[in-house]
Motif scaffolding. Structure first.
Motif, PDB file in Angstrom:
ATOM      1  N   LYS A 405       0.921  -1.150  -0.343  1.00 39.33           N
ATOM      2  CA  LYS A 405      -0.295   0.144   0.298  1.00 39.33           C
ATOM      3  C   LYS A 405       1.213   1.425  -0.105  1.00 39.33           C
ATOM      4  CE  LYS A 405      -4.404  -1.741   2.107  1.00 39.33           C
ATOM      5  NZ  LYS A 405      -5.459  -1.723   3.217  1.00 39.33           N
ATOM      6  N   TYR A 406       2.340   1.215   0.040  1.00 41.47           N
ATOM      7  CA  TYR A 406       2.924   2.126  -0.466  1.00 41.47           C
ATOM      8  C   TYR A 406       3.062   2.974   0.768  1.00 41.47           C
ATOM      9  CZ  TYR A 406       3.507   0.659  -5.377  1.00 41.47           C
ATOM     10  OH  TYR A 406       3.795   0.114  -6.330  1.00 41.47           O
ATOM     11  N   VAL A 407       2.792   2.499   2.630  1.00 45.23           N
ATOM     12  CA  VAL A 407       2.515   3.781   3.619  1.00 45.23           C
ATOM     13  C   VAL A 407       3.915   4.199   3.393  1.00 45.23           C
ATOM     14  CG1 VAL A 407       2.462   3.511   5.361  1.00 45.23           C
ATOM     15  CG2 VAL A 407       0.562   2.148   4.423  1.00 45.23           C
ATOM     16  N   ILE A 408       4.831   3.225   3.406  1.00 41.13           N
ATOM     17  CA  ILE A 408       6.114   4.523   3.367  1.00 41.13           C
ATOM     18  C   ILE A 408       7.071   5.291   2.892  1.00 41.13           C
ATOM     19  CG2 ILE A 408       8.912   4.113   4.088  1.00 41.13           C
ATOM     20  CD1 ILE A 408       6.893   3.209   6.889  1.00 41.13           C
ATOM     21  N   VAL A 409       6.362   5.084   1.272  1.00 45.74           N
ATOM     22  CA  VAL A 409       6.882   5.701   0.253  1.00 45.74           C
ATOM     23  C   VAL A 409       5.859   6.865  -0.299  1.00 45.74           C
ATOM     24  CG1 VAL A 409       6.998   5.681  -2.406  1.00 45.74           C
ATOM     25  CG2 VAL A 409       7.942   4.334  -0.866  1.00 45.74           C
ATOM     26  N   ASN A 410       4.559   6.557   0.606  1.00 47.97           N
ATOM     27  CA  ASN A 410       3.642   7.750   0.757  1.00 47.97           C
ATOM     28  C   ASN A 410       4.001   8.632   1.511  1.00 47.97           C
ATOM     29  OD1 ASN A 410       2.705   7.079  -1.908  1.00 47.97           O
ATOM     30  ND2 ASN A 410       1.295   5.980  -0.479  1.00 47.97           N
ATOM     31  N   MET A 411       4.732   8.005   2.276  1.00 49.71           N
ATOM     32  CA  MET A 411       5.324   9.219   4.138  1.00 49.71           C
ATOM     33  C   MET A 411       6.396  10.090   3.166  1.00 49.71           C
ATOM     34  SD  MET A 411       6.749   8.226   7.765  1.00 49.71           S
ATOM     35  CE  MET A 411       8.586   7.233   7.019  1.00 49.71           C
ATOM     36  N   PHE A 412       7.009   9.634   2.870  1.00 55.11           N
ATOM     37  CA  PHE A 412       8.295  10.413   2.580  1.00 55.11           C
ATOM     38  C   PHE A 412       7.530  11.408   1.082  1.00 55.11           C
ATOM     39  CE2 PHE A 412      10.793   7.054   3.534  1.00 55.11           C
ATOM     40  CZ  PHE A 412      11.588   7.857   5.090  1.00 55.11           C
ATOM     41  N   ALA A 413       7.038  10.788   0.324  1.00 53.99           N
ATOM     42  CA  ALA A 413       6.657  11.024  -1.077  1.00 53.99           C
ATOM     43  C   ALA A 413       5.660  13.313  -0.801  1.00 53.99           C
ATOM     44  CB  ALA A 413       6.101  10.717  -2.124  1.00 53.99           C
ATOM     45  N   ARG A 414       4.829  12.971  -0.031  1.00 52.75           N
ATOM     46  CA  ARG A 414       4.000  13.696   0.261  1.00 52.75           C
ATOM     47  C   ARG A 414       5.592  14.738   1.389  1.00 52.75           C
ATOM     48  NH1 ARG A 414       0.692   9.619   2.778  1.00 52.75           N
ATOM     49  NH2 ARG A 414       1.695  10.341   4.791  1.00 52.75           N
ATOM     50  N   SER A 420       4.368  18.636   5.373  1.00 53.51           N
ATOM     51  CA  SER A 420       5.093  18.967   7.235  1.00 53.51           C
ATOM     52  C   SER A 420       5.709  17.692   7.445  1.00 53.51           C
ATOM     53  CB  SER A 420       4.944  20.219   7.690  1.00 53.51           C
ATOM     54  OG  SER A 420       3.557  19.367   8.988  1.00 53.51           O
ATOM     55  N   THR A 421       6.457  17.311   7.984  1.00 52.98           N
ATOM     56  CA  THR A 421       7.201  16.662   8.666  1.00 52.98           C
ATOM     57  C   THR A 421       6.344  15.663   9.464  1.00 52.98           C
ATOM     58  OG1 THR A 421       9.400  17.063   8.045  1.00 52.98           O
ATOM     59  CG2 THR A 421       9.116  15.658   9.107  1.00 52.98           C
ATOM     60  N   ALA A 422       6.239  16.411  10.437  1.00 48.42           N
ATOM     61  CA  ALA A 422       4.752  16.037  11.040  1.00 48.42           C
ATOM     62  C   ALA A 422       3.252  15.368  10.261  1.00 48.42           C
ATOM     63  CB  ALA A 422       3.970  16.821  12.218  1.00 48.42           C
ATOM     64  N   GLU A 423       3.197  16.695   9.726  1.00 50.47           N
ATOM     65  CA  GLU A 423       1.513  15.707   9.081  1.00 50.47           C
ATOM     66  C   GLU A 423       1.984  14.722   8.489  1.00 50.47           C
ATOM     67  OE1 GLU A 423      -2.333  16.114   8.122  1.00 50.47           O
ATOM     68  OE2 GLU A 423      -0.954  17.630   9.227  1.00 50.47           O
ATOM     69  N   THR A 424       2.543  14.534   7.960  1.00 45.79           N
ATOM     70  CA  THR A 424       2.999  12.848   7.187  1.00 45.79           C
ATOM     71  C   THR A 424       3.235  12.147   8.042  1.00 45.79           C
ATOM     72  OG1 THR A 424       3.966  12.406   4.618  1.00 45.79           O
ATOM     73  CG2 THR A 424       5.890  13.128   6.662  1.00 45.79           C
ATOM     74  N   ILE A 425       3.944  12.321   8.702  1.00 42.80           N
ATOM     75  CA  ILE A 425       4.533  10.802   9.813  1.00 42.80           C
ATOM     76  C   ILE A 425       2.914  10.701  10.760  1.00 42.80           C
ATOM     77  CG2 ILE A 425       5.211  10.646  12.421  1.00 42.80           C
ATOM     78  CD1 ILE A 425       7.802  12.238  10.975  1.00 42.80           C
ATOM     79  N   LYS A 426       1.898  12.035  11.097  1.00 45.72           N
ATOM     80  CA  LYS A 426       0.617  11.376  11.918  1.00 45.72           C
ATOM     81  C   LYS A 426      -0.429  10.925  10.557  1.00 45.72           C
ATOM     82  CE  LYS A 426      -3.685  14.321  13.307  1.00 45.72           C
ATOM     83  NZ  LYS A 426      -3.839  15.364  13.737  1.00 45.72           N
ATOM     84  N   ILE A 427      -0.187  11.214   9.085  1.00 48.33           N
ATOM     85  CA  ILE A 427      -0.840  10.045   8.242  1.00 48.33           C
ATOM     86  C   ILE A 427      -0.377   8.619   8.032  1.00 48.33           C
ATOM     87  CG2 ILE A 427      -1.443   9.704   5.853  1.00 48.33           C
ATOM     88  CD1 ILE A 427      -1.653  13.141   5.414  1.00 48.33           C
ATOM     89  N   ALA A 428       0.722   8.354   8.545  1.00 49.83           N
ATOM     90  CA  ALA A 428       1.328   7.049   8.154  1.00 49.83           C
ATOM     91  C   ALA A 428       0.919   5.849   9.025  1.00 49.83           C
ATOM     92  CB  ALA A 428       2.860   7.366   7.818  1.00 49.83           C
ATOM     93  N   GLU A 429       1.151   7.319  10.402  1.00 47.25           N
ATOM     94  CA  GLU A 429       0.973   6.264  11.881  1.00 47.25           C
ATOM     95  C   GLU A 429      -0.494   5.439  11.870  1.00 47.25           C
ATOM     96  OE1 GLU A 429       1.864   7.603  17.017  1.00 47.25           O
ATOM     97  OE2 GLU A 429       0.993   9.154  15.320  1.00 47.25           O
ATOM     98  N   ALA A 430      -1.310   6.636  11.421  1.00 45.93           N
ATOM     99  CA  ALA A 430      -2.770   6.124  11.323  1.00 45.93           C
ATOM    100  C   ALA A 430      -2.793   4.744  10.214  1.00 45.93           C
ATOM    101  CB  ALA A 430      -3.971   7.151  10.907  1.00 45.93           C
ATOM    102  N   GLU A 431      -2.468   5.006   9.053  1.00 45.59           N
ATOM    103  CA  GLU A 431      -1.899   4.060   7.846  1.00 45.59           C
ATOM    104  C   GLU A 431      -1.817   3.148   8.922  1.00 45.59           C
ATOM    105  OE1 GLU A 431      -2.293   6.888   4.171  1.00 45.59           O
ATOM    106  OE2 GLU A 431      -0.728   5.404   4.828  1.00 45.59           O
ATOM    107  N   LEU A 432      -0.960   2.973   9.012  1.00 45.30           N
ATOM    108  CA  LEU A 432       0.664   1.589   9.606  1.00 45.30           C
ATOM    109  C   LEU A 432      -0.744   1.481  11.024  1.00 45.30           C
ATOM    110  CD1 LEU A 432       3.642   3.026   9.719  1.00 45.30           C
ATOM    111  CD2 LEU A 432       2.425   0.900   8.628  1.00 45.30           C
ATOM    112  N   LYS A 433      -1.686   1.800  12.554  1.00 43.21           N
ATOM    113  CA  LYS A 433      -3.105   1.283  13.372  1.00 43.21           C
ATOM    114  C   LYS A 433      -3.223   0.579  12.663  1.00 43.21           C
ATOM    115  CE  LYS A 433      -1.271   4.670  16.480  1.00 43.21           C
ATOM    116  NZ  LYS A 433      -1.412   5.647  18.052  1.00 43.21           N
ATOM    117  N   GLU A 434      -4.071   0.817  11.160  1.00 45.25           N
ATOM    118  CA  GLU A 434      -5.575   0.342  10.898  1.00 45.25           C
ATOM    119  C   GLU A 434      -5.264  -0.747  10.790  1.00 45.25           C
ATOM    120  OE1 GLU A 434      -8.649   0.783   7.323  1.00 45.25           O
ATOM    121  OE2 GLU A 434      -7.256   2.582   7.477  1.00 45.25           O
TER     122      GLU A 434
END
Length: 439
Positions: A405-414, A420-434
């Motif tokens: 699902k490219y969670v890590i790749v998309n985190m860097f791409a965003r 912002s670094t904080a916002e893209t990490i927040k999105i990745a964290e939510a996806e990974l927790k799901e």
């Protein structure tokens, strides 16, 4: 004995058959009956089927086919091989698991042994024998083939991902070799782009290349998607933030925006077209140059992925061989797999690949193929640094889902696109927790 002699005599007299002819007939009949018993016992005319994918270097498949024919001749076991596309292989594997019918042996991609562990035979006996004979398994091999304490697949090889770079363009800038650290690579990337030779690392839907660059980058800065328990999401950390900030700078200073649209073949084309100076890939680019661009082959070399504050890492796609539980020829399938990984066969197969594949038994670190060309050295050493998605936790369905699902790749791409670094990490964290929250 006397009755038999009388019987022979009566046959001779009554039907004109000589004793010699009768004995010949008896011998033939006995042989035929014995052969029939041999077939019915399953010891002869056995057929073992293998499902795998067509290698990028067709010469490796030619060697595999020839070895299958050789094995059939010397062992009396017919080996049939079906090749399906790399993208179709996981689907066909899943279909076999679901239906309970299909090939005896299957080539598993990545963490396939973990995904299908319940459907695979215990091959610990083969793994332990090979380890004893060939100096043991590398650490990544155990991650690939072992589920818990049981070997569910025999690691076949990895496709080493190495830095491909232009020697001549680096020398123009005063570099004699590729930088060993990410920070020094950033400095080089800026200089190369300023000279009109940008670097390029996929930031799009490139299942192989994009993941294989960004997972090691995350790990090298000390970041991780989850903890060692393989359950607790750990992406939101200062280390992850540093990796993201680095990637943003690398893109800004050293790349073009083309990388957002790249698939797995795009960087190969760009490098061959001299549109980029550096990328991460297997040695397939170098191999293709032999026929299509020999002048570029002379000025192309390879290096290990750089190291970061937490060390040097690689994610190079592994392949393993598993045997389905529904197979009726499990013993014969095990014997064939072991034979394939023995030095005579394995060295011949790996040798024609020119560094495209690397063995995961320690014995093959010193295989003759690596001495053919000093530019294969990075590929030879790569298995030492390999990890799988989910690291430092064990391979799992959750880690595999996050990768596809490219969670890590998309985190860097965003982040590279301006988030912002904080916002893209927040999105990745939510996806990974799901993903990791699923049963």
């Amino acid at each position: 004995m006397k009755k038999e002699e009388i019987k022979i005599s009566s046959l001779d007299k009554g039907k004109g058959m000589s004793r010699r002819k009768f004995l010949a007939l008896t011998a033939s009949t006995t042989a035929a009956l014995s052969f029939g018993t041999f077939l019915r016992s399953g010891l002869g005319a056995t057929k073992v089927s293998l499902l795998t994918w067509p290698n990028t270097l067709s010469a490796m498949d030619d060697v595999l086919r020839e070895q299958a024919r050789e094995y059939s001749k010397i062992k009396g076991v017919e080996i049939s091989i079906e090749f399906v596309s790399y993208n179709d292989l996981p689907t066909k594997t899943a279909a076999a698991v679901e239906s309970g019918a299909g090939p005896d042996i299957v080539c598993l991609v990545g963490d396939g042994a973990h995904l299908h562990a319940k459907s695979l035979v215990d091959v610990s006996d083969v793994a332990n024998t090979l380890a004893k004979e060939l100096k043991g398994w590398t650490n990544i091999a155990k991650d690939v083939g072992m589920v818990g304490k049981t070997w569910r697949a025999i690691p076949w090889a990895i496709c080493p991902q190495v830095i491909n770079y232009r020697i001549d363009w680096l020398k123009e800038l005063g570099y004699q070799k590729f930088p060993d650290t990410y920070e020094d690579m950033l400095t080089l990337a800026k200089k190369l782009k300023d000279k009109g030779h940008p670097v390029g690392f996929a930031l799009g839907r490139a299942l192989g290349d994009a993941n294989q660059f960004h997972y090691p980058l995350l790990w090298a800065f000390g970041g991780a998607e989850c903890k060692k328990d393989g359950k607790t999401v750990a992406i939101n950390s200062p280390e992850t933030a540093k990796a993201i900030d680095y990637r943003r700078e690398l893109h800004k200073l050293g790349e073009s925006d083309d990388v957002y649209a790249w698939d797995d073949a795009a960087n190969n084309r760009a490098f061959m077209a001299e549109a980029i100076s550096v990328t991460l890939n297997a040695t397939s680019i170098y191999w293709a140059m032999k026929k299509n661009a020999p002048h570029l082959r002379e000025v192309t070399d390879h290096a290990l992925a750089p190291r970061g504050p937490a060390g040097r890492f690689s994610y190079s796609t592994p392949f393993s061989l598993g045997i389905f539980k529904f197979s009726k020829v499990q013993k014969e399938a095990k014997a064939f797999i072991k034979w394939l990984l023995e030095p005579k066969q394995y060295s011949a197969w790996m040798g024609v690949g020119e560094g495209m594949m690397a063995g995961l038994l320690n014995f093959y670190e010193d295989d003759p193929v690596w001495k053919k060309d000093p530019k294969f050295e990075a590929s030879r050493l790569t298995p030492k640094y390999c990890r799988l998605p989910g690291y430092p936790g064990p391979p799992s369905r959750h880690a595999a889902e996050a990768m596809v699902k490219y969670v890590i790749v998309n985190m860097f791409a965003r982040a590279c696109k301006g988030m912002s670094t904080a916002e893209t990490i927040k999105i990745a964290e939510a996806e990974l927790k799901e993903i990791y929250g699923k049963a």
